[in-house]
Enzyme design. Sequence first.
Site, short mmCIF file in Angstrom:
data_model
loop_
_atom_site.label_atom_id
_atom_site.label_comp_id
_atom_site.label_asym_id
_atom_site.label_seq_id
_atom_site.Cartn_x
_atom_site.Cartn_y
_atom_site.Cartn_z
CG HIS A 118 -42.76 21.04 -12.04
ND1 HIS A 118 -43.00 19.71 -11.77
CD2 HIS A 118 -43.50 21.75 -11.14
CE1 HIS A 118 -43.88 19.62 -10.76
NE2 HIS A 118 -44.17 20.84 -10.36
CE LYS A 164 -20.34 26.58 -27.19
NZ LYS A 164 -20.44 25.22 -27.66
CB SER A 220 -15.20 26.17 -28.86
OG SER A 220 -15.12 25.38 -30.04
CG ASN A 247 -4.13 -4.81 12.86
OD1 ASN A 247 -3.56 -4.70 11.77
ND2 ASN A 247 -4.48 -5.97 13.37
CB SER A 267 -0.92 0.00 1.22
OG SER A 267 -0.18 -0.17 2.42
CE LYS A 316 -4.44 2.92 4.96
NZ LYS A 316 -5.25 1.69 4.84
CD GLN A 368 -2.94 -2.46 2.10
OE1 GLN A 368 -2.27 -2.66 3.11
NE2 GLN A 368 -2.66 -3.03 0.94
CD GLU A 413 -19.88 22.03 -19.57
OE1 GLU A 413 -20.08 21.11 -20.37
OE2 GLU A 413 -19.23 23.04 -19.85
N1 ARG Z 1 -1.31 -1.33 5.27
C1 ARG Z 1 -2.26 -1.81 6.21
C2 ARG Z 1 -3.60 -1.13 6.01
O1 ARG Z 1 -3.64 -0.15 5.38
C3 ARG Z 1 -1.78 -1.56 7.58
C4 ARG Z 1 -2.31 -2.53 8.59
C5 ARG Z 1 -1.74 -3.89 8.29
N2 ARG Z 1 -2.08 -4.82 9.30
C6 ARG Z 1 -1.95 -6.13 9.15
N3 ARG Z 1 -2.29 -6.91 10.10
N4 ARG Z 1 -1.47 -6.63 8.03
O2 ARG Z 1 -4.60 -1.58 6.47
#
Ligand code: ARG
Length: 463
Positions: free
Chosen positions: A161, A288, A282, A115, A28, A330, A327, A295
């Site tokens: 409307h 234009k 344009s 975690n 990641s 994100k 994961q 938009e």
């Molecule tokens: N890169 C992981 C995430 O974004 C971090 C946590 C990873 N934990 C694990 N037990 N592999 O969730």
Amino acid sequence: MTEGGSNAMWGGRFSAGPDAIMEAINASIGFDRRLSDQDIRGSKAHAAMLAQQGILTQADAEAIRDGLDKVKAEIDAGDFAFSTALEDIHMNVESRLRELIGAAAGRLHTARSRNDQVATDFRLWVRDQCDAALTGIATLQRALVAQAESGADWVMPGFTHLQTAQPVTWGHHMMAYVEMLARDAGRFGDARARMNECPLGAAALAGTSFPIDRSATAAALGFDRPMANSLDAVSDRDFALEFLAASSICALHLSRLAEELVIWSSAQFRFVVLSDRFSTGSSIMPQKKNPDAAELIRAKIGRIVGASMALLVVMKGLPLAYSKDMQEDKEQVFDAADTLMLVLAAMDGMVRDMTANRDALEASASSGFSTATDLADWLVRELGLPFREAHHVTGALVALAEGRGVDLPDLNLADMQGVHPEIRAEVFDVLGVRNSVASRTSYGGTAPARVREQVARWKEALA
Ligand code: ARG
């Protein structure tokens, strides 16, 4: 940091390193490097707490703190070599820390897990985005209030409307969006308050046997308190979902204003002129001037709602506690947040720069029988007709005018009396659009006096 093809973080159990495809799906670092600042802040708070609790020596804690500052400086300067083999931001930072300070780096991960670390980092990041959204919303609200103030009594058609309904004021229309945005701000504020609890110290899922002080790390990171359940702390992403939900609704509001700007800036409407700074030309049609920003604001809600749906689906049905599925939270949130800040800024620029065409607004408001309701109300008030009958009489007058290709004020008194004999000349006073809007003085109504009250209230609130 990989040793013998295996991984130094957990290499004890492993004899072989990951397949290249495994590394590709697992890593990641390509995106969670955006959490580096939050990750380092979290680690510094954790190390300081460990030392305070006697779990780390003061010397190790200081080495860790100074080393983390160096890592941050390298990242900020663009000198940091991010490694996919090290999977994520947490292991990239810790690995570099070990290169810089040696074995003490290995003590940082006492009483924590990636975690709780990632849950903490991400909460800090999303919390910042709530603040950024609040700032962006307030800025846009100020631009709308400025428009409302200069055109508090400018008459324009109000639509239902997308058909002419009743005259309203430009100021009133602008202030409608100020109210919507205020509720958006409320949602971001609520989400922020709810997410402001700290997961750090939940460790992998069960808490830890070390005598940590979770209140200390929570306070150091600006959280109100530690989260009360370690399983919940590492395994929920509802704070991110709330941010996405608030973002979706806010983007939806912006898409409605964007759509109005697209319509209003057309040659057919000419209600507003957008500035050159927020328009494009344009390549083939020299005449234009296109409302591209409007938009794109109208379109970009797709990404934000998409992110919201994506994360809901990722989280659906996941058993407690942490699963690697999370994961996938994100990139969705990063993209949605970037998009939201961009559309807020673009809308602010467009609104600030645009010029409303007062004459075109009033001319349009005066057509389409927009004061028919005023006429019906007059019949009720002055002649004592039941509203339903007044509605019928007015309908007949509209049909008469329409048949002649004119508007209501163009009929003469004899025409009117032909439909209802008691109608008097004063009725023409209510057929003018300015009188119409001025008469709508009920609380929340479109009368310029009411709009000015709201403008004053909001100017003070947004000062
Ligand atoms: N890169 C992981 C995430 O974004 C971090 C946590 C990873 N934990 C694990 N037990 N592999 O969730």
